[in-house]
Design an enzyme around this catalytic site. Sequence first.
Site, short mmCIF file in Angstrom:
data_model
loop_
_atom_site.label_atom_id
_atom_site.label_comp_id
_atom_site.label_asym_id
_atom_site.label_seq_id
_atom_site.Cartn_x
_atom_site.Cartn_y
_atom_site.Cartn_z
N ASN A 183 -5.12 -0.61 7.89
CA ASN A 183 -3.86 0.02 8.11
C ASN A 183 -4.16 0.48 9.80
O ASN A 183 -4.58 1.65 9.66
CB ASN A 183 -3.59 1.09 7.11
N GLY B 105 12.17 -0.34 2.95
CA GLY B 105 13.44 -0.56 2.00
C GLY B 105 14.37 -1.88 2.68
O GLY B 105 14.03 -2.30 3.50
N SER C 150 0.82 -1.24 -0.09
CA SER C 150 -0.02 0.04 0.00
C SER C 150 0.85 1.27 0.08
O SER C 150 2.02 1.59 0.66
CB SER C 150 -0.85 -0.27 1.22
N GLY D 63 8.69 -5.59 3.46
CA GLY D 63 9.73 -4.88 4.16
C GLY D 63 10.99 -5.16 3.34
O GLY D 63 11.65 -6.36 3.40
N ASN E 147 9.57 8.01 4.40
CA ASN E 147 8.39 8.80 3.81
C ASN E 147 7.73 9.30 5.05
O ASN E 147 7.38 8.76 6.04
CB ASN E 147 7.72 7.89 2.83
N ILE F 94 5.53 -6.06 7.35
CA ILE F 94 5.38 -5.07 8.51
C ILE F 94 4.93 -3.64 7.83
O ILE F 94 5.40 -3.45 6.62
CB ILE F 94 6.52 -4.66 9.38
N ASN F 95 4.57 -2.81 8.47
CA ASN F 95 4.50 -1.38 7.98
C ASN F 95 5.86 -0.68 8.26
O ASN F 95 6.72 -1.46 8.76
CB ASN F 95 3.37 -0.51 8.55
N CYS G 100 0.11 2.99 10.63
CA CYS G 100 0.93 4.16 9.82
C CYS G 100 1.53 5.04 10.72
O CYS G 100 0.92 5.52 11.78
CB CYS G 100 -0.13 5.02 8.99
N VAL H 220 4.52 11.08 3.96
CA VAL H 220 3.39 11.37 3.01
C VAL H 220 2.08 11.77 4.07
O VAL H 220 1.47 12.88 3.68
CB VAL H 220 2.82 10.26 1.94
C1 LIG Z 1 6.19 6.26 -0.29
C2 LIG Z 1 5.62 5.36 0.78
C3 LIG Z 1 3.92 5.31 1.25
C4 LIG Z 1 3.43 4.41 2.11
N1 LIG Z 1 2.21 4.63 2.25
C5 LIG Z 1 1.62 3.69 2.88
C6 LIG Z 1 0.13 3.86 3.23
O1 LIG Z 1 -0.61 4.62 2.70
N2 LIG Z 1 -0.50 2.71 3.84
C7 LIG Z 1 -0.05 1.56 4.23
O2 LIG Z 1 -0.42 0.71 4.87
N3 LIG Z 1 1.60 1.41 4.21
C8 LIG Z 1 2.20 2.50 3.27
N4 LIG Z 1 3.56 2.43 3.14
C9 LIG Z 1 4.40 1.22 3.81
C10 LIG Z 1 4.50 -0.07 2.79
O3 LIG Z 1 3.03 -0.37 2.36
C11 LIG Z 1 5.33 -0.90 3.29
O4 LIG Z 1 4.64 -1.40 4.48
C12 LIG Z 1 6.64 -0.74 3.80
O5 LIG Z 1 6.87 0.25 3.12
C13 LIG Z 1 7.38 -1.84 3.92
O6 LIG Z 1 7.69 -2.38 2.60
P1 LIG Z 1 8.93 -2.05 1.64
O7 LIG Z 1 10.04 -1.97 2.30
O8 LIG Z 1 9.11 -2.92 0.56
O9 LIG Z 1 8.69 -0.69 1.16
C14 LIG Z 1 4.35 3.27 2.59
C15 LIG Z 1 5.48 3.17 2.07
C16 LIG Z 1 6.19 4.04 1.42
C17 LIG Z 1 7.63 3.90 1.04
#
Ligand SMILES: Cc1cc2nc3c(=O)[nH]c(=O)nc-3n(C[C@H](O)[C@H](O)[C@H](O)COP(=O)(O)O)c2cc1C
EC number: 1.3.1.14
Lengths: 307, 321
Positions: free
Chosen positions: A128, A218, A22, A244, A70, A192-193, A131, A72
């Site tokens: 969610n 990341g 997401s 993650g 981030n 995870i978030n 966040c 946002v």
């Molecule tokens: C730019 C950005 C925006 C994100 N926005 C949301 C969001 O709106 N809702 C949510 O549940 N997670 C959000 N996430 C978290 C990601 O869904 C994910 O859980 C987290 O980034 C870990 O995975 P990754 O390392 O592959 O990015 C966001 C992540 C990034 C980088």
Amino acid sequence: MKTKTAVDIAGLKLKNPVLTASGTVGFGEEYAPYLDLSGLGALVVKTITLKPRAGNPPPRITETPAGVINAVGLQNPGVEALVADILPRLARFGVPVIVSIAGETAGEYARLAGRLDGVPGIAALEVNISCPNVKAGGIAFGTEPAMTAEVVRRVRENTALPVIAKLSPNVTDIRTIALAAAGAGADALSLINTLSAMVIDVERRRPLLGNVFGGLSGPAVRPVAVRAVWQVYRAVALPLIGMGGIMTARDALEFILAGARAVAVGTANLVNPGAAAAVAAGLEQYLAEQGIGDINELVGAAHRTGG
Amino acid sequence: MTYITDAKVVSHRRVAAGCRRLVLAAPDIAQAVKPGQFLHVRCDGGTRAGHPRGAPTSVGRIGLGWVGSADPLLRRPLSVHDADRERGTVTILYRVVGRGTGLLAEKRTGERVNVLGPLGRGFEPPGHPRQSGHPCQPGHPRQWVGHRRVAIVGGGLGVVPLFFLARELSVGVPPGIQPANAGTPGHSGVPRRAVAVFQGARTAAELDVVDFSILPVDLFTATDDGSRGHAGSVVELFLDTVCHEPVDWVSAAGPPGMLRALAGALETLGLSGEFSLEERMGCGIGACVCCSCRIGTPERWEYRRVCADGPVFPAREVVWE
Ligand SMILES: Cc1cc2nc3c(=O)[nH]c(=O)nc-3n(C[C@H](O)[C@H](O)[C@H](O)COP(=O)(O)O)c2cc1C
Ligand SMILES: Cc1cc2nc3c(=O)[nH]c(=O)nc-3n(C[C@H](O)[C@H](O)[C@H](O)COP(=O)(O)OP(=O)(O)OC[C@H]3O[C@@H](n4cnc5c(N)ncnc54)[C@H](O)[C@@H]3O)c2cc1C
Ligand code: FES
């Protein structure tokens, strides 16, 4: 040899285990030139709230070694725009759509779930509660078992869709939150978030992000996320969606071996808009090379071979 | 149409202290790009990871397999400085400021750089030959329709994308045309070219990073230290000049302070224009909403995406902090 990559998450049938995380692909459309959305297991859209949200002041993103932070702040057009404009447009991509929801009170989560119940084009809800950029009374819902249970229960009561609770790593013991979500009726868990984090701009001698804190994601967080999946797999019997720092199919395999039945690609999409498709293709090729007939055989396999 | 491609480095040269010009072979992008658009550049380790179709698979190198370095992870937005549609090259010009541009600076001729682009909405001055339906093809004689006089105002490295704009607007335009407003009260009466470039910088050395004098434009320069041209700000110079040589439109890019001052000047003059903005980016393609800036009026604004809704926005709609 024919390999099976389809997985079942709480009755939700996915052609392969690779989802988008997401917030990292918006509502999918921008990625269509680079990524065959129909080739994904599912598209998890950006978290939606009842009312449109403007989000946090810029700058909203910065970097740290092997990660991004981030802030946002859940900028989104609100649930009515999702239902009226976005979902109908998404139908043409032929991909199961999982809608991520967030509210400022448990009641708002309940109203969102009710509003989306029965709306065509939604395969599941991801709740969610994690966040780090928006908080109710100063903390994220998912950092406290009682609040987690309250939110999940109210969502469960208001929808017939599969309910996936998305957990935060910013807790003392993620297993207690996972158990609370399971007890309240969640059908699956996403973990995870992002991790709460910050960067200081040394030139200006002040916090870099407009919101001061942001969420770290990341490759930098991958070991934390794999550990969380491993722990929750042992504690809770629900299907898990691991994420993650997944950049490659090899990374995805770590999560699957730790106990994730599906995985989500997040930050990697920002770097390479074709990343999710490449991860899916890589997993398929791995199965073929290893002579593994069904990807489900690998789920949690690392627990059985020691550790 | 946007492309993601491993572009070969055709040349990579230092142009001034800390500034480099990178020419990349990217024919599709060169054909498609318009002035004001940018590339999202993987500064390190991106070549294989950048392939949407993934690298060859084997155990230990799975799917995307080898991602190169994950630090820095994000791509870097860099404006297109020029494009040669015939040769199929695009040029970027950048200042080495941090980790990403530092690594980019090490790329040698023949190596590859993964780029995504062209991205964003570029400059659209009214009366642009492109808007008359005239094909922007190499070797095609341009017709200048509209006979408008466009002012291009840039500060520091903000002039990077403006060079491409100035070239597209001026090449093929007969020298010394009388703009539509010639003869209007206050006009100097001197035949002027259709494009007036106002270039500001801290020092003369910084001005030399981009040489507008090779283009058929009227060039006005300003330096903070007075080492060349007007001593002082480029906005002052612009105001002084256009008072007796009016222009119809302003396309500008530069540091926020300069653009803000220019916005005030445009309001005073009742002139319209467009500004190119910068913000930190995640995806570069409009999905992550990381690159937001305020667009609207001071009372009613909303966050818009620099990468997809911009980077060029109407000057009067930019809401300054
Ligand atoms: C730019 C950005 C925006 C994100 N926005 C949301 C969001 O709106 N809702 C949510 O549940 N997670 C959000 N996430 C978290 C990601 O869904 C994910 O859980 C987290 O980034 C870990 O995975 P990754 O390392 O592959 O990015 C966001 C992540 C990034 C980088
Ligand atoms: C649309 C657009 C066009 C640009 N065109 C040019 C150009 O033609 N030439 C040029 O020299 N510079 C240009 N910039 C600025 C350039 O993107 C930054 O200087 C560069 O990203 C710095 O990267 P770094 O890794 O060296 O610096 P670091 O400080 O290590 O970067 C850390 C992070 O901050 C971001 N960042 C740092 N400075 C900026 C900035 N000014 N704007 C946006 N993000 C920033 C980086 O992208 C990165 O994510 C442009 C920026 C934008 C948004
Ligand atoms: S950088 Fe992702 S929306 Fe602009």
